[in-house]
Design a protein around this motif. Structure first.
Motif, PDB file in Angstrom:
ATOM      1  N   PRO A  40       6.190  -3.083  -3.864  1.00  0.00           N
ATOM      2  CA  PRO A  40       6.539  -3.044  -5.295  1.00  0.00           C
ATOM      3  C   PRO A  40       5.772  -4.057  -6.137  1.00  0.00           C
ATOM      4  O   PRO A  40       5.694  -3.921  -7.354  1.00  0.00           O
ATOM      5  N   TRP A  41       5.182  -5.089  -5.526  1.00  0.00           N
ATOM      6  CA  TRP A  41       4.489  -6.133  -6.272  1.00  0.00           C
ATOM      7  C   TRP A  41       2.953  -5.990  -6.163  1.00  0.00           C
ATOM      8  O   TRP A  41       2.215  -6.894  -6.519  1.00  0.00           O
ATOM      9  N   LEU A  42       2.522  -4.832  -5.684  1.00  0.00           N
ATOM     10  CA  LEU A  42       1.085  -4.587  -5.528  1.00  0.00           C
ATOM     11  C   LEU A  42       0.648  -3.419  -6.399  1.00  0.00           C
ATOM     12  O   LEU A  42       1.430  -2.480  -6.622  1.00  0.00           O
ATOM     13  N   SER A  43      -0.587  -3.477  -6.877  1.00  0.00           N
ATOM     14  CA  SER A  43      -1.107  -2.397  -7.742  1.00  0.00           C
ATOM     15  C   SER A  43      -2.220  -1.605  -7.082  1.00  0.00           C
ATOM     16  O   SER A  43      -2.721  -0.632  -7.639  1.00  0.00           O
ATOM     17  N   GLY A  44      -2.631  -2.004  -5.856  1.00  0.00           N
ATOM     18  CA  GLY A  44      -3.719  -1.308  -5.168  1.00  0.00           C
ATOM     19  C   GLY A  44      -5.029  -2.052  -5.327  1.00  0.00           C
ATOM     20  O   GLY A  44      -5.297  -2.665  -6.359  1.00  0.00           O
ATOM     21  N   GLY A  45      -5.835  -1.998  -4.274  1.00  0.00           N
ATOM     22  CA  GLY A  45      -7.132  -2.655  -4.312  1.00  0.00           C
ATOM     23  C   GLY A  45      -7.112  -4.091  -3.823  1.00  0.00           C
ATOM     24  O   GLY A  45      -8.148  -4.753  -3.820  1.00  0.00           O
ATOM     25  N   ARG A  68       3.400   0.386   4.998  1.00  0.00           N
ATOM     26  CA  ARG A  68       3.796   0.191   3.607  1.00  0.00           C
ATOM     27  C   ARG A  68       2.639  -0.381   2.785  1.00  0.00           C
ATOM     28  O   ARG A  68       2.447  -0.014   1.620  1.00  0.00           O
ATOM     29  N   LEU A  69       1.856  -1.275   3.370  1.00  0.00           N
ATOM     30  CA  LEU A  69       0.671  -1.796   2.682  1.00  0.00           C
ATOM     31  C   LEU A  69      -0.334  -0.688   2.398  1.00  0.00           C
ATOM     32  O   LEU A  69      -0.913  -0.591   1.302  1.00  0.00           O
ATOM     33  N   PHE A  70      -0.554   0.145   3.412  1.00  0.00           N
ATOM     34  CA  PHE A  70      -1.516   1.240   3.270  1.00  0.00           C
ATOM     35  C   PHE A  70      -1.088   2.190   2.152  1.00  0.00           C
ATOM     36  O   PHE A  70      -1.911   2.595   1.310  1.00  0.00           O
ATOM     37  N   ASP A  71       0.208   2.533   2.124  1.00  0.00           N
ATOM     38  CA  ASP A  71       0.718   3.444   1.092  1.00  0.00           C
ATOM     39  C   ASP A  71       0.608   2.834  -0.300  1.00  0.00           C
ATOM     40  O   ASP A  71       0.507   3.562  -1.299  1.00  0.00           O
ATOM     41  N   ALA A  72       0.622   1.494  -0.403  1.00  0.00           N
ATOM     42  CA  ALA A  72       0.521   0.823  -1.701  1.00  0.00           C
ATOM     43  C   ALA A  72      -0.927   0.695  -2.172  1.00  0.00           C
ATOM     44  O   ALA A  72      -1.180   0.177  -3.265  1.00  0.00           O
ATOM     45  N   GLY A  73      -1.871   1.145  -1.363  1.00  0.00           N
ATOM     46  CA  GLY A  73      -3.275   1.102  -1.758  1.00  0.00           C
ATOM     47  C   GLY A  73      -3.977  -0.196  -1.436  1.00  0.00           C
ATOM     48  O   GLY A  73      -5.049  -0.483  -1.991  1.00  0.00           O
TER      49      GLY A  73
END
Length: 535
Positions: A40-45, A68-73
């Motif tokens: 929830p605190w990540l925007s990807g990249g 979960r990290l992978f799904d967050a981009g």
């Protein structure tokens, strides 16, 4: 900054231990976070950095954390191997290889802040390089504006972005377009123009981004101080970067200025271009070299003169030629000379531009235009190339090939063009004077000289001569008999035909008049090349 490149920073000591297929993923930011579910605190990249505090004890829990990290981009995971773990856990490695998410092992001696600083410094440097490229390209666009107005600005922007670009007016008419496969960007920009007409009380300035299966489109309104004038559309495979959007905005500003340029100013620029060209042709002693720079040339430029004849009204021809050259993003000089149009272009683009001018003017003006090109030369020797182009153009008007280069002319034309004009006229008159006298007699219909020229040009074929002149073959035979009678020469003789062909060619060249300057004339000292003028 890619994951692979980050491992090349020796001072960090990072090792890529799994997820090798993703080593070339681009890192947009670095972020340390110790939550069991940081998504929830990540925007990807991001490159996520962790000591493994909340990743779970079992392999299943660790796999879920990486998933979960992978799904967050997230781009990659940097795992500390000096605080909670001595090595990257098996569950993290398994998930990394399964999902293709790179994992970097961080030694105990490397603080996360050092990794963050390396990433940020590289991103900052990349942004600086990007904006420097924009500054450089802004200069290119400014010079394009001076050379060719909005058409050349659109072309320069398209090349700078490697993308199709279209400029549409408010009535959806195409003002300028450049780039391969430009149909999509034209269509999308026209849709925006139509939508703009349907909106009441619309904002005069607007920008819109549209994405579909064919790509991304940025459509920017173009307005002057008083009204909306059109829309500029750019197509790209991916969204334009901030520096690229800045370049588009700069192009829009330049186009707006050009659209607001008064007609009197446009006319003044055209007159200046013509005056500079005439001054070059006359080898004026007080020529201002700075004027060359305004039109894209300098004192060392290699140029070729192109002459267009049979264009009809010269004003319309000049405007059409200017439009063609601007669309081709070409530096040029242009003026009229008698009933001919003289265009000076860069030597390396002679063949391309002369063909473009010939085809476009003939198609748009609906007249049988003829075109001739001189030999390449230094810009201050343009009179020589212009005279050669005149000879080539005159040859083109009398041949089936309508666009002729001086270098491709026959031997007679090349030899005769090097003679003194008075000698050329004398040679012509010695052979054709008796025929001229006949043609000047009252009540004579049909010129013998013209008939002879067409007959020789068609290799002595009466049927072809008849078709070319639109005259019955019996009439052609009568005229040919009259020519033999008056000249005392047998037209069936190859030697006689060669002599008469020289005379006819000399007549055509003599009609051009002398060149503006002597071929051997020295250039004034302020313009002479280091080795002296060419001879």
């Amino acid at each position: 900054m890619t994951v692979r490149r980050l491992t090349e920073f020796d001072e960090l000591g990072l090792a890529l231990v799994s997820g090798f297929d993703g080593a070339d993923r681009v890192i947009e930011w670095a972020h340390a976070i110790e939550l069991g579910d940081p998504a929830p605190w990540l925007s990807g990249g991001e490159l996520v950095m962790t000591t493994g505090m909340r990743i779970g004890k079992t392999q299943e829990e660790q796999f879920g954390y990486v998933e979960r990290l992978f799904d967050a981009g997230v781009v990659a995971l940097a795992f500390d191997t000096g605080t909670n773990y001595d090595s990257v856990p098996a569950g993290v490695l398994a998930a990394s290889d399964s999902l293709g998410l790179p994992v970097l092992a961080v030694p105990a001696s490397t603080p996360f802040v050092a990794i963050t600083r390396a990433v940020i410094d590289d991103l900052t440097a990349d942004q600086v390089r990007g904006f420097q490229r924009v500054v450089d390209q802004q200069d290119v666009l400014a010079r394009a504006t001076l050379r060719g107005g909005i058409v050349m600005v659109v072309s320069a922007l398209s090349r700078a972005l490697s993308s199709p670009v279209a400029l549409i007016d408010t009535d959806s008419r195409i003002l300028a377009v450049h780039g391969h496969d430009s149909a999509a960007v034209v269509e999308q920009t026209q849709i925006e123009a139509a939508d703009g007409r349907s909106r009441v009380g619309q904002r005069r300035q607007s920008s819109k981004v549209v994405a579909d299966d064919t790509g991304h489109f940025l459509v920017q309104s173009v307005a002057t101080s008083t009204q909306l004038r059109g829309y500029l559309g750019v197509e790209s495979g991916v969204p334009l970067s901030a520096p690229e959007r800045l370049l588009v905005a700069h192009a829009v500003s330049l186009i707006s200025i050009e659209l607001a340029k008064p007609a009197k100013l446009v006319d003044a620029e055209s007159r200046l271009r013509s005056a500079v060209t005439r001054s070059l042709l006359s080898q004026s002693e007080d020529f201002d070299i700075g004027l060359l720079h305004y039109f894209g040339f300098d004192a060392e430029s290699e140029i070729t003169a192109v002459v267009l004849t049979n264009t009809g009204p010269l004003l319309a021809a000049e405007r059409q030629a200017a439009s063609v050259l601007a669309g081709a993003s070409a530096a040029y000089l242009m003026t009229s000379r008698g009933n001919d149009l003289v265009v000076v272009v860069p030597a390396e683009r002679d063949s391309e531009l002369s063909a473009l001018l010939y085809r476009d003017l003939e198609a748009q003006l609906h007249v049988p235009v003829a075109c001739g090109s001189g030999l390449p030369t230094r810009i201050f020797e343009v009179a020589r190339s212009t005279h050669q182009a005149l000879i080539a153009a005159r040859s083109a008007t009398l041949a089936t090939i309508r666009c002729v280069q001086f270098a491709d002319l026959d031997t007679f034309s090349l030899l005769l063009s090097s003679l003194n004009p008075a000698d050329v006229r004398s040679l012509s008159e010695s052979m054709l004077a008796v025929l001229d006298a006949h043609d000047d007699e009252p009540n004579v219909t049909g010129g013998l000289v013209d008939t002879l020229a067409v007959f020789l040009r068609h290799n002595g074929h009466i049927e072809a001569t008849s078709a070319a002149l639109g005259i019955h073959r019996h009439t052609i035979r009568k005229r040919l008999n009259k020519i033999s009678e008056l000249t005392g020469r047998d037209l069936d003789s190859a030697h006689v035909r060669a002599e008469l062909w020289i005379a006819v060619t000399a007549r055509e060249i003599a009609l051009l008049g002398p060149p503006a300057v002597s071929y051997g004339a020295a250039v004034t000292s302020s313009r002479a090349s280091p080795g002296g003028p060419d001879r």
